[in-house]
Design a protein around this motif. Sequence first.
Motif, mmCIF file in Angstrom:
data_model
loop_
_atom_site.group_PDB
_atom_site.id
_atom_site.type_symbol
_atom_site.label_atom_id
_atom_site.label_comp_id
_atom_site.label_asym_id
_atom_site.label_seq_id
_atom_site.Cartn_x
_atom_site.Cartn_y
_atom_site.Cartn_z
ATOM 1 N N LEU B 113 0.832 -1.204 0.000
ATOM 2 C CA LEU B 113 0.000 0.000 0.000
ATOM 3 C C LEU B 113 0.866 1.254 0.000
ATOM 4 C CD1 LEU B 113 -2.619 1.584 0.294
ATOM 5 C CD2 LEU B 113 -2.544 1.139 2.755
ATOM 6 N N ARG B 114 1.804 1.282 0.913
ATOM 7 C CA ARG B 114 2.670 2.456 1.018
ATOM 8 C C ARG B 114 3.421 2.692 -0.296
ATOM 9 N NH1 ARG B 114 5.477 5.789 4.569
ATOM 10 N NH2 ARG B 114 4.350 5.133 6.425
ATOM 11 N N ARG B 115 3.846 1.604 -0.919
ATOM 12 C CA ARG B 115 4.552 1.727 -2.187
ATOM 13 C C ARG B 115 3.681 2.423 -3.234
ATOM 14 N NH1 ARG B 115 5.063 -0.384 -6.702
ATOM 15 N NH2 ARG B 115 3.465 -1.997 -6.428
ATOM 16 N N ILE B 116 2.422 1.991 -3.316
ATOM 17 C CA ILE B 116 1.520 2.588 -4.306
ATOM 18 C C ILE B 116 1.306 4.073 -4.011
ATOM 19 C CG2 ILE B 116 -0.785 2.546 -5.295
ATOM 20 C CD1 ILE B 116 -0.955 -0.400 -4.639
ATOM 21 N N VAL B 117 1.054 4.370 -2.754
ATOM 22 C CA VAL B 117 0.806 5.773 -2.383
ATOM 23 C C VAL B 117 2.011 6.629 -2.744
ATOM 24 C CG1 VAL B 117 0.422 7.364 -0.483
ATOM 25 C CG2 VAL B 117 -0.817 5.208 -0.544
ATOM 26 N N GLU B 118 3.207 6.158 -2.392
ATOM 27 C CA GLU B 118 4.415 6.928 -2.696
ATOM 28 C C GLU B 118 4.543 7.152 -4.195
ATOM 29 O OE1 GLU B 118 6.320 8.451 -0.798
ATOM 30 O OE2 GLU B 118 5.774 7.629 1.160
ATOM 31 N N GLU B 119 4.254 6.092 -4.940
ATOM 32 C CA GLU B 119 4.324 6.161 -6.396
ATOM 33 C C GLU B 119 3.428 7.276 -6.921
ATOM 34 O OE1 GLU B 119 4.392 2.047 -7.867
ATOM 35 O OE2 GLU B 119 3.067 2.776 -9.459
ATOM 36 N N GLU B 120 2.171 7.277 -6.453
ATOM 37 C CA GLU B 120 1.207 8.268 -6.936
ATOM 38 C C GLU B 120 1.582 9.666 -6.462
ATOM 39 O OE1 GLU B 120 -1.152 7.758 -9.089
ATOM 40 O OE2 GLU B 120 -0.790 5.597 -9.204
ATOM 41 N N LEU B 121 2.086 9.749 -5.248
ATOM 42 C CA LEU B 121 2.464 11.055 -4.712
ATOM 43 C C LEU B 121 3.565 11.694 -5.550
ATOM 44 C CD1 LEU B 121 2.513 11.073 -0.802
ATOM 45 C CD2 LEU B 121 1.575 12.814 -2.319
ATOM 46 N N SER B 122 4.565 10.914 -5.880
ATOM 47 C CA SER B 122 5.667 11.531 -6.627
ATOM 48 C C SER B 122 5.257 11.769 -8.078
ATOM 49 C CB SER B 122 6.934 10.670 -6.546
ATOM 50 O OG SER B 122 6.622 9.321 -6.711
ATOM 51 N N ARG B 123 4.395 10.899 -8.607
ATOM 52 C CA ARG B 123 3.845 11.143 -9.934
ATOM 53 C C ARG B 123 3.194 12.526 -9.961
ATOM 54 N NH1 ARG B 123 -0.582 9.456 -13.685
ATOM 55 N NH2 ARG B 123 -1.963 9.805 -11.934
ATOM 56 N N LEU B 124 2.514 12.836 -8.879
ATOM 57 C CA LEU B 124 1.811 14.112 -8.768
ATOM 58 C C LEU B 124 2.802 15.267 -8.676
ATOM 59 C CD1 LEU B 124 -1.306 14.428 -8.505
ATOM 60 C CD2 LEU B 124 -0.916 14.967 -6.117
ATOM 61 N N GLU B 125 3.826 15.068 -7.840
ATOM 62 C CA GLU B 125 4.769 16.159 -7.625
ATOM 63 C C GLU B 125 5.540 16.493 -8.892
ATOM 64 O OE1 GLU B 125 6.909 14.704 -4.289
ATOM 65 O OE2 GLU B 125 5.871 15.987 -2.845
ATOM 66 N N GLN B 126 5.892 15.450 -9.636
ATOM 67 C CA GLN B 126 6.615 15.694 -10.888
ATOM 68 C C GLN B 126 5.695 16.250 -11.962
ATOM 69 O OE1 GLN B 126 8.537 12.060 -11.982
ATOM 70 N NE2 GLN B 126 9.825 12.024 -10.161
ATOM 71 N N GLY B 127 4.574 15.569 -12.136
ATOM 72 C CA GLY B 127 3.663 15.932 -13.216
ATOM 73 C C GLY B 127 3.197 17.371 -13.146
ATOM 74 N N GLY B 128 3.242 17.940 -11.964
ATOM 75 C CA GLY B 128 2.789 19.312 -11.796
ATOM 76 C C GLY B 128 1.289 19.401 -11.935
ATOM 77 N N ALA B 129 0.817 20.580 -12.300
ATOM 78 C CA ALA B 129 -0.629 20.818 -12.325
ATOM 79 C C ALA B 129 -1.306 20.167 -13.525
ATOM 80 C CB ALA B 129 -0.899 22.313 -12.328
ATOM 81 N N ALA B 130 -0.489 19.576 -14.427
ATOM 82 C CA ALA B 130 -1.063 19.035 -15.667
ATOM 83 C C ALA B 130 -2.142 17.993 -15.400
ATOM 84 C CB ALA B 130 0.050 18.415 -16.507
#
Lengths: 130, 130, 130, 130
Positions: B113-130
């Motif tokens: 679970l934590r792995r997935i959350v971290e994955e999505e969190l950093s996807r968000l941080e990199q992807g920016g507001a797009a």
Amino acid sequence: MLLHVDPGDDLAIYDQIVRQIKFAVAAEVLRPGELIPSVRETARSLAINPNTVARAYRELQGAGILQSVRGTGLAVAPEAVQRCRTDRLDLIRRRIRQTLSEAQRSRLETTELRRIVEEELSRLEQGGAA
Amino acid sequence: MLLHVDPGDDLAIYDQIVRQIKFAVAAEVLRPGELIPSVRETARSLAINPNTVARAYRELQGAGILQSVRGTGLAVAPEAVQRCRTDRLDLIRRRIRQTLSEAQRSRLETTELRRIVEEELSRLEQGGAA
Amino acid sequence: MLLHVDPGDDLAIYDQIVRQIKFAVAAEVLRPGELIPSVRETARSLAINPNTVARAYRELQGAGILQSVRGTGLAVAPEAVQRCRTDRLDLIRRRIRQTLSEAQRSRLETTELRRIVEEELSRLEQGGAA
Amino acid sequence: MLLHVDPGDDLAIYDQIVRQIKFAVAAEVLRPGELIPSVRETARSLAINPNTVARAYRELQGAGILQSVRGTGLAVAPEAVQRCRTDRLDLIRRRIRQTLSEAQRSRLETTELRRIVEEELSRLEQGGAA
DNA sequence: GTGGTCTAGACCACC
DNA sequence: GTGGTCTAGACCACG
């Protein structure tokens, strides 16, 4: 008791049942071939409408998770474990993605967001099921 | 354009509007005393029915976020910023808690679970507001 | 019949319904857990549009007086009695305060004012519920 | 300042003005023949729309409380005092009757109701205009 | 059967 | 022009 229903949840009752059965199969709490509780029994023990249970079971049949054993009841299908594991990941990943994306659209600072998530994650790891 | 509506979203249209206004007030994009776009104008620009907009605005009035200025329009209430900030945190925290709690009830390993959350969190941080 | 509507009243119809339900809960004519008449039934018996009833019920939900039981109807919330009693007192006290304050601002002699109030009060006590 | 406007009041602004002028005439703060402030001046000093003031004055003219003095302005009519006294009593008595009748329909005990009214009445007598 | 949402269009008072 | 109320009728998911 295998199943429980939360009327406060925004998910439909039938959907709560569907998910819980899928989760139980994914975790091998329910194993292939095993018979699940009858519609009537489940409805009684959860104090809900039998139609609602029937609908949940129907959807699970449609998804190939359950299969009917003539004259006996509904059993977990042989290939169900794999499907349920996939479904489980999909459901959870989709929820997480939705949640984080809404948080971002709210213009909450990402650092603040990360802080909250971390907080809740560790609360979960420590507190257990409570 | 201040508001936008996604018909694909599972939230009701009026609720999307409610949240977006709250978020805009929380981020001080809308400031206390400021008049918000009229019911008719918003309805036109979003291509939805005025009643739907009116309903959203009515709820915001009920929550003390907006107040009507007779014959003039609806203005952001003086104490709205604080309320919207609180509401925003509550909404997001509640969603996160729900999501994580369901994930846990699914008996997914917490490390997974934590792995997935971290994955999505950093996807968000990199992807920016797009 | 639990509800009745007076089109001559200066209060909006939906607001009349809201108050009457609150009053009924405060007087324990409606009790927590009890299902109230459905939107459609109420609309039919009052000869008004279902949307108007729905709006009243929605407001009562927002106020925590009613809660929806999925697919079944709307029930009086557990904590509703206390809230309704408070609301009732607030509504009445606010009205009285407004009335008296306007009377005073009109520079009517307080003795004259008191005389009128006493007159109306005893008219009420004698006249009974008529 | 003769007039003041309360945006929180549920009365329309023009109606607040109408009443205040009637009250002032009834109390002989404004006397027959006296000129009242112009539409423009009143609108400016109350920070409201001139149309609103104009409407109030128009209604007062229609009721025979004010009369126009060509090229000069609006003056209190000779017979205005009596009319305003009557109007004042009517307005207040009607409000009181409404308030008490609603209180009764709410099934509040009449003793409780009387208690509140007495409370507010004496609060008024002691506190003064505060 | 239930409530919930949305559309469409009318009428009102107020500014 | 503004918001507020009401009607009418459609469609949906849920039980």
